[in-house]
Design a protein around this motif. Structure first.
Motif, short mmCIF file in Angstrom:
data_model
loop_
_atom_site.label_atom_id
_atom_site.label_comp_id
_atom_site.label_asym_id
_atom_site.label_seq_id
_atom_site.Cartn_x
_atom_site.Cartn_y
_atom_site.Cartn_z
N LEU A 40 41.99 45.26 36.27
CA LEU A 40 41.50 44.81 37.57
C LEU A 40 41.06 45.97 38.45
O LEU A 40 40.18 45.81 39.30
CB LEU A 40 42.58 43.98 38.27
CG LEU A 40 42.80 42.59 37.66
CD1 LEU A 40 44.16 42.04 38.06
CD2 LEU A 40 41.69 41.65 38.10
N ASP A 41 41.67 47.13 38.25
CA ASP A 41 41.24 48.32 38.98
C ASP A 41 39.87 48.80 38.50
O ASP A 41 39.11 49.41 39.26
CB ASP A 41 42.25 49.45 38.79
CG ASP A 41 43.51 49.27 39.63
OD1 ASP A 41 43.44 48.51 40.62
OD2 ASP A 41 44.54 49.87 39.29
N ASP A 44 35.29 44.23 38.15
CA ASP A 44 35.28 43.04 39.00
C ASP A 44 35.17 41.81 38.10
O ASP A 44 34.23 41.69 37.31
CB ASP A 44 34.09 43.07 39.96
CG ASP A 44 34.23 44.14 41.03
OD1 ASP A 44 35.38 44.41 41.44
OD2 ASP A 44 33.21 44.71 41.44
N TYR A 45 36.12 40.91 38.22
CA TYR A 45 36.14 39.69 37.40
C TYR A 45 35.78 38.47 38.24
O TYR A 45 35.99 38.44 39.44
CB TYR A 45 37.52 39.51 36.76
CG TYR A 45 37.81 40.51 35.67
CD1 TYR A 45 37.37 40.30 34.38
CD2 TYR A 45 38.51 41.68 35.96
CE1 TYR A 45 37.62 41.24 33.38
CE2 TYR A 45 38.77 42.62 34.96
CZ TYR A 45 38.32 42.39 33.68
OH TYR A 45 38.56 43.32 32.70
N LEU A 66 47.23 41.57 43.83
CA LEU A 66 45.81 41.24 44.06
C LEU A 66 45.58 40.78 45.49
O LEU A 66 44.65 41.23 46.17
CB LEU A 66 45.36 40.14 43.09
CG LEU A 66 44.86 40.53 41.72
CD1 LEU A 66 44.56 39.27 40.91
CD2 LEU A 66 43.63 41.39 41.82
N ARG A 67 46.40 39.85 45.93
CA ARG A 67 46.19 39.27 47.27
C ARG A 67 46.50 40.30 48.37
O ARG A 67 45.85 40.29 49.42
CB ARG A 67 47.06 38.03 47.44
CG ARG A 67 46.71 36.89 46.47
CD ARG A 67 45.23 36.57 46.46
NE ARG A 67 44.90 35.41 45.63
CZ ARG A 67 43.91 35.36 44.77
NH1 ARG A 67 43.11 36.43 44.63
NH2 ARG A 67 43.67 34.27 44.06
N ARG A 69 45.78 43.30 48.20
CA ARG A 69 44.58 44.14 48.24
C ARG A 69 43.36 43.39 48.75
O ARG A 69 42.25 43.90 48.70
CB ARG A 69 44.30 44.70 46.84
CG ARG A 69 45.38 45.64 46.31
CD ARG A 69 45.09 46.01 44.87
NE ARG A 69 46.10 46.93 44.33
CZ ARG A 69 46.14 47.33 43.06
NH1 ARG A 69 45.23 46.89 42.20
NH2 ARG A 69 47.08 48.16 42.66
N LYS A 70 43.56 42.16 49.20
CA LYS A 70 42.48 41.30 49.72
C LYS A 70 41.45 40.97 48.65
O LYS A 70 40.28 40.74 48.95
CB LYS A 70 41.78 41.97 50.92
CG LYS A 70 42.71 42.44 52.02
CD LYS A 70 43.53 41.31 52.58
CE LYS A 70 44.44 41.79 53.73
NZ LYS A 70 45.33 40.72 54.23
N ASN A 71 41.90 40.93 47.39
CA ASN A 71 41.02 40.55 46.29
C ASN A 71 41.02 39.02 46.19
O ASN A 71 42.05 38.42 45.87
CB ASN A 71 41.50 41.17 44.98
CG ASN A 71 40.51 40.98 43.84
OD1 ASN A 71 39.77 39.99 43.80
ND2 ASN A 71 40.49 41.90 42.91
N PRO A 72 39.86 38.36 46.43
CA PRO A 72 39.84 36.89 46.46
C PRO A 72 39.56 36.24 45.11
O PRO A 72 39.34 35.02 45.05
CB PRO A 72 38.68 36.62 47.44
CG PRO A 72 37.71 37.73 47.16
CD PRO A 72 38.57 38.95 46.82
N VAL A 73 39.55 37.01 44.02
CA VAL A 73 39.20 36.45 42.72
C VAL A 73 40.07 35.23 42.41
O VAL A 73 41.27 35.23 42.65
CB VAL A 73 39.36 37.51 41.60
CG1 VAL A 73 40.80 38.00 41.48
CG2 VAL A 73 38.85 37.00 40.26
N ASN A 119 34.30 28.81 43.47
CA ASN A 119 34.10 30.15 44.01
C ASN A 119 32.63 30.53 44.10
O ASN A 119 32.29 31.63 44.48
CB ASN A 119 34.84 31.17 43.14
CG ASN A 119 35.11 32.47 43.88
OD1 ASN A 119 35.59 32.45 44.99
ND2 ASN A 119 34.79 33.59 43.26
#
Length: 224
Positions: A40-41, A44-45, A66-67, A69-73, A119
């Motif tokens: 994930l680092d 981008d998925y 993930l959350r 880090r504000k990653n909305p995936v 999404n």
């Protein structure tokens, strides 16, 4: 569409990766939570599928990281635990969906497609450009009413172009969306598959939909 699957059962990981790839997704698989965070680092998925009970770092910790880090995936959790409290904990941690093991593969793919639609700006099962129509659930593609047979990779590449209709996508962007880390191909693989697509959806028709943007990449558009 690029998916990350983290599952610590080797047989289940292997068969699920193969089945998702057969559906046309680019899939990276890993066997523990730390590997998942490393992937994930680096990439981008479009969707992440996480087993909860994993070594090194468990799925809920990966999800919370993930959350934070504000990653909305979108995240789909897999688990053998089906107690309501377990589901509530996963959803409260930021999961978008939850599937208990053992699961039917058709249900998994249906949930995957639903999350990807949720999404996306495109909520319909259909993607369209002019007289070209793609039906995602059945993998049926037609142009001017004529059915077009596409390979799994051709379908995935066309889906990516249709989802970003009008936008210019670089070769690297297309390769990242359609192929995965395990793919061993040539550096011109995108160009090769674009030629395959053009033979099927453009060459038999007067109006061309796939356009080359020199020095940049490709775009699909239905305007003149």
């Amino acid at each position: 569409m690029r998916i990350l699957l983290a599952e610590d059962q080797p047989d289940l990981l292997d068969v699920t990766v193969k089945r998702l790839r057969a559906e046309g997704f680019g899939v990276d698989g890993c066997a523990d939570g730390q590997q998942a965070l490393d992937y994930l680092d680096a990439t981008d998925y479009d969707l992440v599928i996480l087993d909860i009970m994993m070594p090194k770092v468990d799925g809920l910790t990966v999800l919370r990281t993930l959350r934070s880090r504000k990653n909305p995936v979108p995240v789909l959790l897999l688990t053998a635990r089906d107690a309501i409290s377990d589901r509530v904990e996963g959803l409260d941690a930021g999961a978008d969906d939850y599937l208990t093991k053992p699961f039917d593969f058709s249900e998994l793919t249906a949930r995957v497609r639903a999350l990807l639609r949720r999404n996306s700006t495109e909520k319909s099962d259909l993607l369209q450009a002019g007289d070209l129509v793609m039906e995602l659930s059945t993998h049926r593609v037609t142009r001017d009413g004529r059915e077009i047979s596409l390979s799994t990779r051709e379908f995935a590449l066309l889906e990516s172009l249709l989802r970003h209709k009008g936008a210019i996508l670089s070769r690297a962007q297309l390769e990242n969306q359609v192929w995965d880390y395990g793919f061993e191909g040539g550096s011109n693989i995108v160009d090769v598959y674009i030629r395959y697509l053009r033979k099927k959806i453009d060459d038999p028709f007067e109006k061309k939909l796939i356009h080359t943007v020199r020095g940049t990449g490709y775009t699909l558009r239905d305007e003149p």
